[in-house]
Design an enzyme around this catalytic site. Sequence first.
Site, PDB file in Angstrom:
ATOM      1  CG  ASN A 160      -1.689   1.301   1.366  1.00  0.00           C
ATOM      2  OD1 ASN A 160      -1.806   2.071   0.414  1.00  0.00           O
ATOM      3  ND2 ASN A 160      -2.217   1.548   2.548  1.00  0.00           N
ATOM      4  CG  ASP A 219      -0.963  -3.791  12.186  1.00  0.00           C
ATOM      5  OD1 ASP A 219      -0.196  -4.746  11.986  1.00  0.00           O
ATOM      6  OD2 ASP A 219      -0.727  -2.894  13.016  1.00  0.00           O
TER       7      ASP A 219
END
Length: 600
Positions: A160, A219
Amino acid sequence: MDPKITESDPPPYRNGITQVLQYGEFTATGNRKVRYAVSLTERDLTIQKITSTPAGRSKVVFNLRDCVGCRAFSADDNADAYFSVYFYPFKRRWMSSGVARQRVEQCFRVSQFQDPRANLEEAEKWAGTIRESSVRQQHLRNRVLYSEVHRPCSVMLLVNPHSGKGQALSLFTGHVQHMLNEAGVPHTLVITERQNHARELVREADLSQWGALVIMSGDGLLFEVVNGLMEREDWEEAIQTPLGILPGGSGNALAASIHHYSGWVTHQNPSVAVRHHYSGWMAHQDSNVVVRHHYSGAQPVSSEELLVSCGFLLCKGLVSRMDLASVHLGSSPSNPTRLFSFLSLAWGFVADVDVESEKYRHVGAARFTMGTLVRLASLRVYKGRLAYLPVDEVDGEEDRQSSVSLEEMTSVSPQCQPPSSAFCSSTLLCRPSKDSPCQNAAHNSRNSNIAFKAKNWEPMSANATLTGPPDSLLVPLDQPVPSDWVVVPEEDFVLMLAMYQSHLAKDLYAAPDSTLDDGLIHLIYVRAGISRTALLRLFLAMEKGTHLANNCPHLVYTRVRALRLEPYSPKGVITVDGEVVEYGPVQAQVHGGIARLITR
């Protein structure tokens, strides 16, 4: 004048017994006049400089458990060949106390023969034996046999690019990529373009083509991957796909947890080296010896050190079990939503800080410190009802052990058995054959087959009911909890935090007793009435993992199998693994060891 060459010292012996697998004398790559004696045993690679004076015979010993790879190559302009060995041992930090894994490359020139092919064959022989010996050293640890990633052939690495400070992609190219290349790990880089992209991708992917799914982000991206796997019809097999985590976000809680589970601290002993359990050592004869003991989760670690540590674990490719919690959300009891969580369930102060600190994302992990101070200035009380099933109330069920049966751990897929003539260059992957679907994966790692720009992330909303294991400890949210549950009498809280890993963030050691697969929910809640100063003191103690021994009268910690929270306050925030979910009644049950994580 060239120094006189003398015989090197003999290879080291332990308890009078050792087996030298290979021994050779090679010259330094930058100076042909410098020669080294290199001996390989089943545990160590010993390098000693050959010199005429004993005082100059500096020796260094590398434990093969710290080795990620070895490669042989030839020079274009002469008959020489070379082999390079890549280690990531614990070494003293330059600017602070303590130790961290640091890269060490040892490269040797092979020039015994006039025939270039003979020199290259000798270099390849050394490289292959070193790789094989390194692999053998990592299976049995503390009398527990771990499995390794063994399914076909490549790693899907999801990044990401907007996580944390937006530097995940540069961290990959600057640190992780060369580690994977050194370890011979083929990988395909996938850059996520939007929220839930990873979730959709793994839900539809042909997982037989991937040896592991690795996430480089915070996370939140792993949360997507876990739930994407659990939404598949073949979820029982899919969730056993080894997962890897590389810290690229702000919190990096799971990365900090596995670093804690696998790490070591050192103490100095000027006279003797002691090997504890399966730890290795690297020591110069003329320097203090490093003696390793088990790592403390409270030891501070920089972001780069954490990344190198997790990258090393990824290259080694050992797999352990990981607990997941099944989380039911239910503002509408007739149509509850089910999610799966690997890290935490939070309500109150912690959840508010996590969400409200998003505005400070540009400062990285410091966003949580800023968010904590802002929320302390206007401390809130949250009304609700909390109930849980304590560990002791589960009939006939004992705490899970970290070990896994040898039969399961040693099972290897037939299609991944390496050819007898060529040992795998990495424990992660078998060597691709010519007709392997992964033969171009190394190329794809440099030229991503999916290279999109990610949009700004939005709060995670609940989706359709997932497949997965039955929640035998839970009843529907519109029914009272069973009689063997404990109902907390207080209804005013400052926070509720349910943890299944040790760390809530890189520098928040929230559940010191938690392990990767203990089959427990570590429940922490703080009752109303605590002062701002006491709460701040609590979070400062959490950095070192001493908050549970702080004798705070408002803090309660207990180990549970399941829990239920029913918020009474009309407004609030609930997060699962740091992701905002539907606000309302929520309950969870832990499922021990159903996922697989690359760690240890």
